[in-house]
Design an enzyme around this catalytic site. Structure first.
Site, short mmCIF file in Angstrom:
data_model
loop_
_atom_site.label_atom_id
_atom_site.label_comp_id
_atom_site.label_asym_id
_atom_site.label_seq_id
_atom_site.Cartn_x
_atom_site.Cartn_y
_atom_site.Cartn_z
N ASP A 90 -34.43 40.25 62.04
CA ASP A 90 -35.55 39.39 61.63
C ASP A 90 -36.51 40.27 60.81
O ASP A 90 -37.11 41.22 61.34
CB ASP A 90 -36.22 38.82 62.88
CG ASP A 90 -37.26 37.76 62.55
OD1 ASP A 90 -37.96 37.92 61.54
OD2 ASP A 90 -37.37 36.79 63.32
N GLU A 136 -37.55 31.22 59.66
CA GLU A 136 -38.23 31.12 60.96
C GLU A 136 -39.70 31.44 60.75
O GLU A 136 -40.20 32.46 61.22
CB GLU A 136 -37.57 32.10 61.95
CG GLU A 136 -37.97 31.82 63.37
CD GLU A 136 -37.31 32.77 64.37
OE1 GLU A 136 -36.92 32.31 65.45
OE2 GLU A 136 -37.19 33.98 64.07
N GLU A 167 -31.70 40.65 69.18
CA GLU A 167 -32.76 40.71 68.17
C GLU A 167 -33.95 41.54 68.68
O GLU A 167 -34.60 41.14 69.66
CB GLU A 167 -33.27 39.28 67.88
CG GLU A 167 -34.41 39.23 66.88
CD GLU A 167 -35.04 37.85 66.76
OE1 GLU A 167 -35.23 37.18 67.79
OE2 GLU A 167 -35.35 37.44 65.62
O1 LIG Z 1 -38.85 35.01 67.92
C1 LIG Z 1 -37.88 35.19 67.18
O2 LIG Z 1 -37.99 35.84 66.17
C2 LIG Z 1 -36.54 34.62 67.47
O3 LIG Z 1 -35.73 34.62 66.59
C3 LIG Z 1 -36.13 34.17 68.78
O4 LIG Z 1 -35.15 33.26 68.82
C4 LIG Z 1 -37.16 34.10 69.82
O5 LIG Z 1 -37.01 33.18 70.67
MG LIG Z 2 -36.33 35.74 64.93
#
Ligand SMILES: O=C(O)C(=O)[C@H](O)CO
Ligand SMILES: [Mg+2]
Length: 261
Positions: A176, A238, A141
């Site tokens: 993300d 998240e 990521e």
């Molecule tokens: O911080 C993020 O965006 C994550 O997805 C990770 O797992 C960071 O630890």
């Molecule tokens: Mg993340």
């Protein structure tokens, strides 16, 4: 609309883990993810998840000493044994919990550090080769440098290059949306171009990292693009709720009006 997974390290964070699990189910989630499950035995976690009928779709391999500021082990040549042990441990958990995606954090090392880059590739190859026969994907990521200064993987282009260079079918991109918008923008074009590499998506508003729909991006257009592109995986929520998690879940009704029961 995509299937959403509650990130239990971010959502419902005002209570103990068993209560977070129950709260996720009560809020209408079928799936959850978390940063690290290692405080609890896999058997215990499996029981809690089963009781709530929730799938754990993603977690991270151990990152080193998180409290001391470490953010992964994979790019440190002198810690390859520790990294390999973290792969074995994560796979034990994954097998017990039925989890098919593991995120390998790169660590804090300059992106142009050639020794770190080489250690990172070796570490990922090892993880993929161990995880592949178990049907588990290894994810990488890109993370923005404002949230994680000095993180080794801070470019989507570089992530795509590493995935191509290693040629492991179970090495995938964790896209993300929050990091993408900060690092690069052009979110929907990024999804279009990178879709074949994507193994997991996460979302939060930008710049606040709060509920979808509260920031500068049209997150609902992003969800529609995921559908249009045939994305069949999960979207991890998240984000840091602006208030009580339950009070901020109205965005889900707008995103997937029929999926919450
Ligand atoms: O911080 C993020 O965006 C994550 O997805 C990770 O797992 C960071 O630890
Ligand atoms: Mg993340």
């Amino acid at each position: 609309m995509p299937r959403f997974a509650a990130n239990l390290s971010f959502l419902f964070a005002d209570r103990a883990l068993p209560d977070r699990i129950d709260a996720a189910r009560a809020a209408g989630f079928d799936a959850v993810e978390m940063l690290f499950p290692y405080e609890h035995a896999p058997e215990t976690l499996a029981e809690w998840l089963k009781a709530a009928d929730l799938e754990l779709v993603l977690f991270n391999m151990r990152p080193g000493d998180w409290a001391a500021g470490e953010r992964g082990l994979a790019s440190f040549p002198h810690r390859s044994e520790e990294f390999r042990a973290s792969v074995e441990e994560a796979l034990r958990y994954a097998q017990r919990l039925g989890t098919r995606r593991l995120h390998a954090l790169a660590g804090l090392a300059q992106p142009d550090d050639a020794r770190a880059a080489s250690a990172y590739r070796d570490a990922l190859a090892f993880a993929c080769d161990r995880a592949g026969p178990m049907g588990v994907d290894v994810l990488i990521e890109p993370i923005n440098g404002r949230d994680m200064p000095g993180y080794h993987l801070a470019s989507f282009e570089r992530a795509a290059e590493i995935i191509a260079a290693l040629g492991r079918p179970n090495l995938k991109l964790q896209f993300d949306v929050y990091h993408r918008q900060i690092l690069r923008g052009d979110v929907i074009r990024g999804l279009e171009e990178l879709m074949p590499l994507i193994g997991h998506v996460q979302v939060a508003s930008v710049p606040g990292r709060n509920e979808p729909g509260t920031g500068e991006l049209d997150d609902f257009a992003v969800f529609a693009a995921l559908d249009r592109l045939g994305y069949a995986g999960f979207v991890g929520c998240e984000y840091r709720p602006l208030g009580r998690t339950e009070d901020g879940l109205g965005w889900m009704d707008r995103a997937a009006p029929l999926s919450r029961t």
